[in-house]
Design an enzyme around this catalytic site. Sequence first.
Site, PDB file in Angstrom:
ATOM      1  N   GLY A 155       0.858  -1.192   0.000  1.00 50.77           N
ATOM      2  CA  GLY A 155       0.000   0.000   0.000  1.00 50.77           C
ATOM      3  C   GLY A 155       0.888   1.234   0.000  1.00 50.77           C
ATOM      4  O   GLY A 155       2.040   1.182  -0.433  1.00 50.77           O
ATOM      5  N   ARG A 156       0.347   2.334   0.516  1.00 51.23           N
ATOM      6  CA  ARG A 156       1.113   3.589   0.500  1.00 51.23           C
ATOM      7  C   ARG A 156       2.440   3.460   1.234  1.00 51.23           C
ATOM      8  O   ARG A 156       3.493   3.839   0.722  1.00 51.23           O
ATOM      9  CB  ARG A 156       0.315   4.709   1.178  1.00 51.23           C
ATOM     10  CG  ARG A 156      -1.004   5.021   0.557  1.00 51.23           C
ATOM     11  CD  ARG A 156      -1.698   6.098   1.397  1.00 51.23           C
ATOM     12  NE  ARG A 156      -3.113   6.152   1.130  1.00 51.23           N
ATOM     13  CZ  ARG A 156      -4.025   5.396   1.737  1.00 51.23           C
ATOM     14  NH1 ARG A 156      -3.655   4.553   2.685  1.00 51.23           N
ATOM     15  NH2 ARG A 156      -5.292   5.482   1.417  1.00 51.23           N
ATOM     16  N   ILE A 157       2.380   2.918   2.460  1.00 48.79           N
ATOM     17  CA  ILE A 157       3.599   2.866   3.279  1.00 48.79           C
ATOM     18  C   ILE A 157       4.588   1.843   2.724  1.00 48.79           C
ATOM     19  O   ILE A 157       5.780   2.138   2.560  1.00 48.79           O
ATOM     20  CB  ILE A 157       3.241   2.563   4.754  1.00 48.79           C
ATOM     21  CG1 ILE A 157       2.369   3.700   5.324  1.00 48.79           C
ATOM     22  CG2 ILE A 157       4.506   2.379   5.596  1.00 48.79           C
ATOM     23  CD1 ILE A 157       1.750   3.416   6.685  1.00 48.79           C
ATOM     24  N   THR A 234       5.995  -2.527  11.591  1.00 49.74           N
ATOM     25  CA  THR A 234       5.500  -1.198  12.004  1.00 49.74           C
ATOM     26  C   THR A 234       4.010  -1.080  11.652  1.00 49.74           C
ATOM     27  O   THR A 234       3.493   0.027  11.536  1.00 49.74           O
ATOM     28  CB  THR A 234       6.287  -0.053  11.318  1.00 49.74           C
ATOM     29  OG1 THR A 234       6.207  -0.228   9.896  1.00 49.74           O
ATOM     30  CG2 THR A 234       7.735  -0.024  11.743  1.00 49.74           C
ATOM     31  N   ARG A 236       0.626  -3.579  12.571  1.00 55.07           N
ATOM     32  CA  ARG A 236      -0.157  -3.889  13.761  1.00 55.07           C
ATOM     33  C   ARG A 236       0.378  -5.182  14.363  1.00 55.07           C
ATOM     34  O   ARG A 236       0.694  -6.128  13.635  1.00 55.07           O
ATOM     35  CB  ARG A 236      -1.643  -4.066  13.418  1.00 55.07           C
ATOM     36  CG  ARG A 236      -2.406  -2.777  13.185  1.00 55.07           C
ATOM     37  CD  ARG A 236      -2.558  -1.966  14.478  1.00 55.07           C
ATOM     38  NE  ARG A 236      -3.336  -0.744  14.286  1.00 55.07           N
ATOM     39  CZ  ARG A 236      -2.818   0.436  13.966  1.00 55.07           C
ATOM     40  NH1 ARG A 236      -1.518   0.559  13.798  1.00 55.07           N
ATOM     41  NH2 ARG A 236      -3.596   1.500  13.826  1.00 55.07           N
ATOM     42  N   GLU A 265      -0.725  -4.858  22.983  1.00 50.55           N
ATOM     43  CA  GLU A 265      -0.197  -3.572  23.460  1.00 50.55           C
ATOM     44  C   GLU A 265      -0.984  -3.071  24.658  1.00 50.55           C
ATOM     45  O   GLU A 265      -2.208  -3.194  24.653  1.00 50.55           O
ATOM     46  CB  GLU A 265      -0.283  -2.540  22.322  1.00 50.55           C
ATOM     47  CG  GLU A 265       0.921  -2.606  21.440  1.00 50.55           C
ATOM     48  CD  GLU A 265       0.811  -1.696  20.225  1.00 50.55           C
ATOM     49  OE1 GLU A 265       0.384  -0.545  20.375  1.00 50.55           O
ATOM     50  OE2 GLU A 265       1.156  -2.167  19.146  1.00 50.55           O
ATOM     51  N   HIS A 283       5.329   1.936  19.591  1.00 56.10           N
ATOM     52  CA  HIS A 283       4.325   2.325  18.582  1.00 56.10           C
ATOM     53  C   HIS A 283       4.463   3.817  18.218  1.00 56.10           C
ATOM     54  O   HIS A 283       3.523   4.601  18.392  1.00 56.10           O
ATOM     55  CB  HIS A 283       2.905   2.014  19.086  1.00 56.10           C
ATOM     56  CG  HIS A 283       1.898   1.893  17.988  1.00 56.10           C
ATOM     57  ND1 HIS A 283       0.782   1.078  18.068  1.00 56.10           N
ATOM     58  CD2 HIS A 283       1.828   2.476  16.757  1.00 56.10           C
ATOM     59  CE1 HIS A 283       0.074   1.181  16.958  1.00 56.10           C
ATOM     60  NE2 HIS A 283       0.682   2.029  16.147  1.00 56.10           N
ATOM     61  N   ILE A 284       5.647   4.158  17.705  1.00 54.49           N
ATOM     62  CA  ILE A 284       5.923   5.577  17.409  1.00 54.49           C
ATOM     63  C   ILE A 284       6.260   5.817  15.936  1.00 54.49           C
ATOM     64  O   ILE A 284       6.799   6.871  15.593  1.00 54.49           O
ATOM     65  CB  ILE A 284       7.088   6.124  18.278  1.00 54.49           C
ATOM     66  CG1 ILE A 284       8.338   5.230  18.144  1.00 54.49           C
ATOM     67  CG2 ILE A 284       6.671   6.300  19.711  1.00 54.49           C
ATOM     68  CD1 ILE A 284       9.617   5.886  18.613  1.00 54.49           C
ATOM     69  N   ALA A 285       5.959   4.848  15.066  1.00 57.25           N
ATOM     70  CA  ALA A 285       6.403   5.002  13.680  1.00 57.25           C
ATOM     71  C   ALA A 285       5.880   6.281  13.015  1.00 57.25           C
ATOM     72  O   ALA A 285       6.554   6.866  12.167  1.00 57.25           O
ATOM     73  CB  ALA A 285       6.021   3.775  12.859  1.00 57.25           C
TER      74      ALA A 285
HETATM   75  C1  GLV Z   1      -0.811   4.216  13.680  1.00 59.37           C
HETATM   76  O1  GLV Z   1      -0.507   3.110  13.997  1.00 59.37           O
HETATM   77  C2  GLV Z   1      -1.984   4.556  12.938  1.00 59.37           C
HETATM   78  O2  GLV Z   1      -2.778   3.666  12.585  1.00 59.37           O
HETATM   79  O3  GLV Z   1      -2.179   5.746  12.685  1.00 59.37           O
END
Ligand code: GLV
Length: 319
Positions: A155-157, A234, A236, A265, A283-285
């Site tokens: 996808g985008r990321i 990064t 889920r 989490e 969870h800071i990506a």
């Molecule tokens: C971060 O994990 C988001 O879904 O924005």
Amino acid sequence: MKVYVTRRIPEVGLKLLEEAGFELKVSEKDGVLSKEELLAELRSFQPEALLCLLTDTIDAEVFDAAPIKICATYSVGFNHIDLKAAKERGIVVTHTPGVLTDAVAEFTSAAIFSLAKRIVEADKFTRAGKYKGWEPTLLLGMELKGKVLGVLGAGRIGTRVAQIMHAMGLKVLYYDIAHNETLDKMGAQMEDKDTLLKRADIVTVHVPLLDSTRHFLSEKEFQMMKDSALLINTSRGPVIDEQALVQALTTGQIAGAFLDVFENEPEINPALKEMDNVILTPHIASATRETRDKMSEMAGQSIVDFANGKTPEHVVSLD
Ligand code: GLV
């Protein structure tokens, strides 16, 4: 219109809502509201709009606690929202895609570098006073140029990570349900999941959490991977079977992992914390100032648009 915000977010989105003349209530708790706390807040304030976070569980009970018409999440992921319950009640759900693509892709690239170059391990080693002078084979890492990057979810990321790593000289394989033209043009190769896992030196996970992607990587998948492979997540946590991962790392089925997300989490399997070949982050990506401001703005704007009778730009498809 009354808007309830489950936790303080960057001001820009809140300002938008205030300037639109809405009655705004932001949770005063500096933490995640328990289900009971959230229900009590909604029952007493009775908002028509809910601005929530990925740490809130938004289900039928929550929707039924107030006359909610729109639920805007300050996140790109929406696995914490019961979309079926929203659809049944005619509630519009929006999220914040696009604005965090670069932040997460940059972070994922940093994860790949730090794991391959053993940066965190080396920092701990140095601080512990163990550096006694240069050594020919001290803390040897993995050279990235020429290695194979496997992108699960283009996808985008995933696409942006592939582009960055391609520029660093890695060969990119990707797995997705459909061809990705941008990646095809770049010379990346689409593969089935098993082939990708068998061939990749580094596997990076970018699939959303759906019923079909829960434990997308488990025992069988780890067995297919190279014993020198590095794994980055990064996306889920529940996409990876964390217990199976611990096993794979313990037995040397794979060489290392960088995890920004976890199966339960904020709990983390204690075994992971003991491993030198594992890097853990909270969870800071997407956590850059720029991105978090844009996410706040987008979530706020979705509610403003909805109130003005416009379809918000980023409605989550309920189908
Ligand atoms: C971060 O994990 C988001 O879904 O924005």
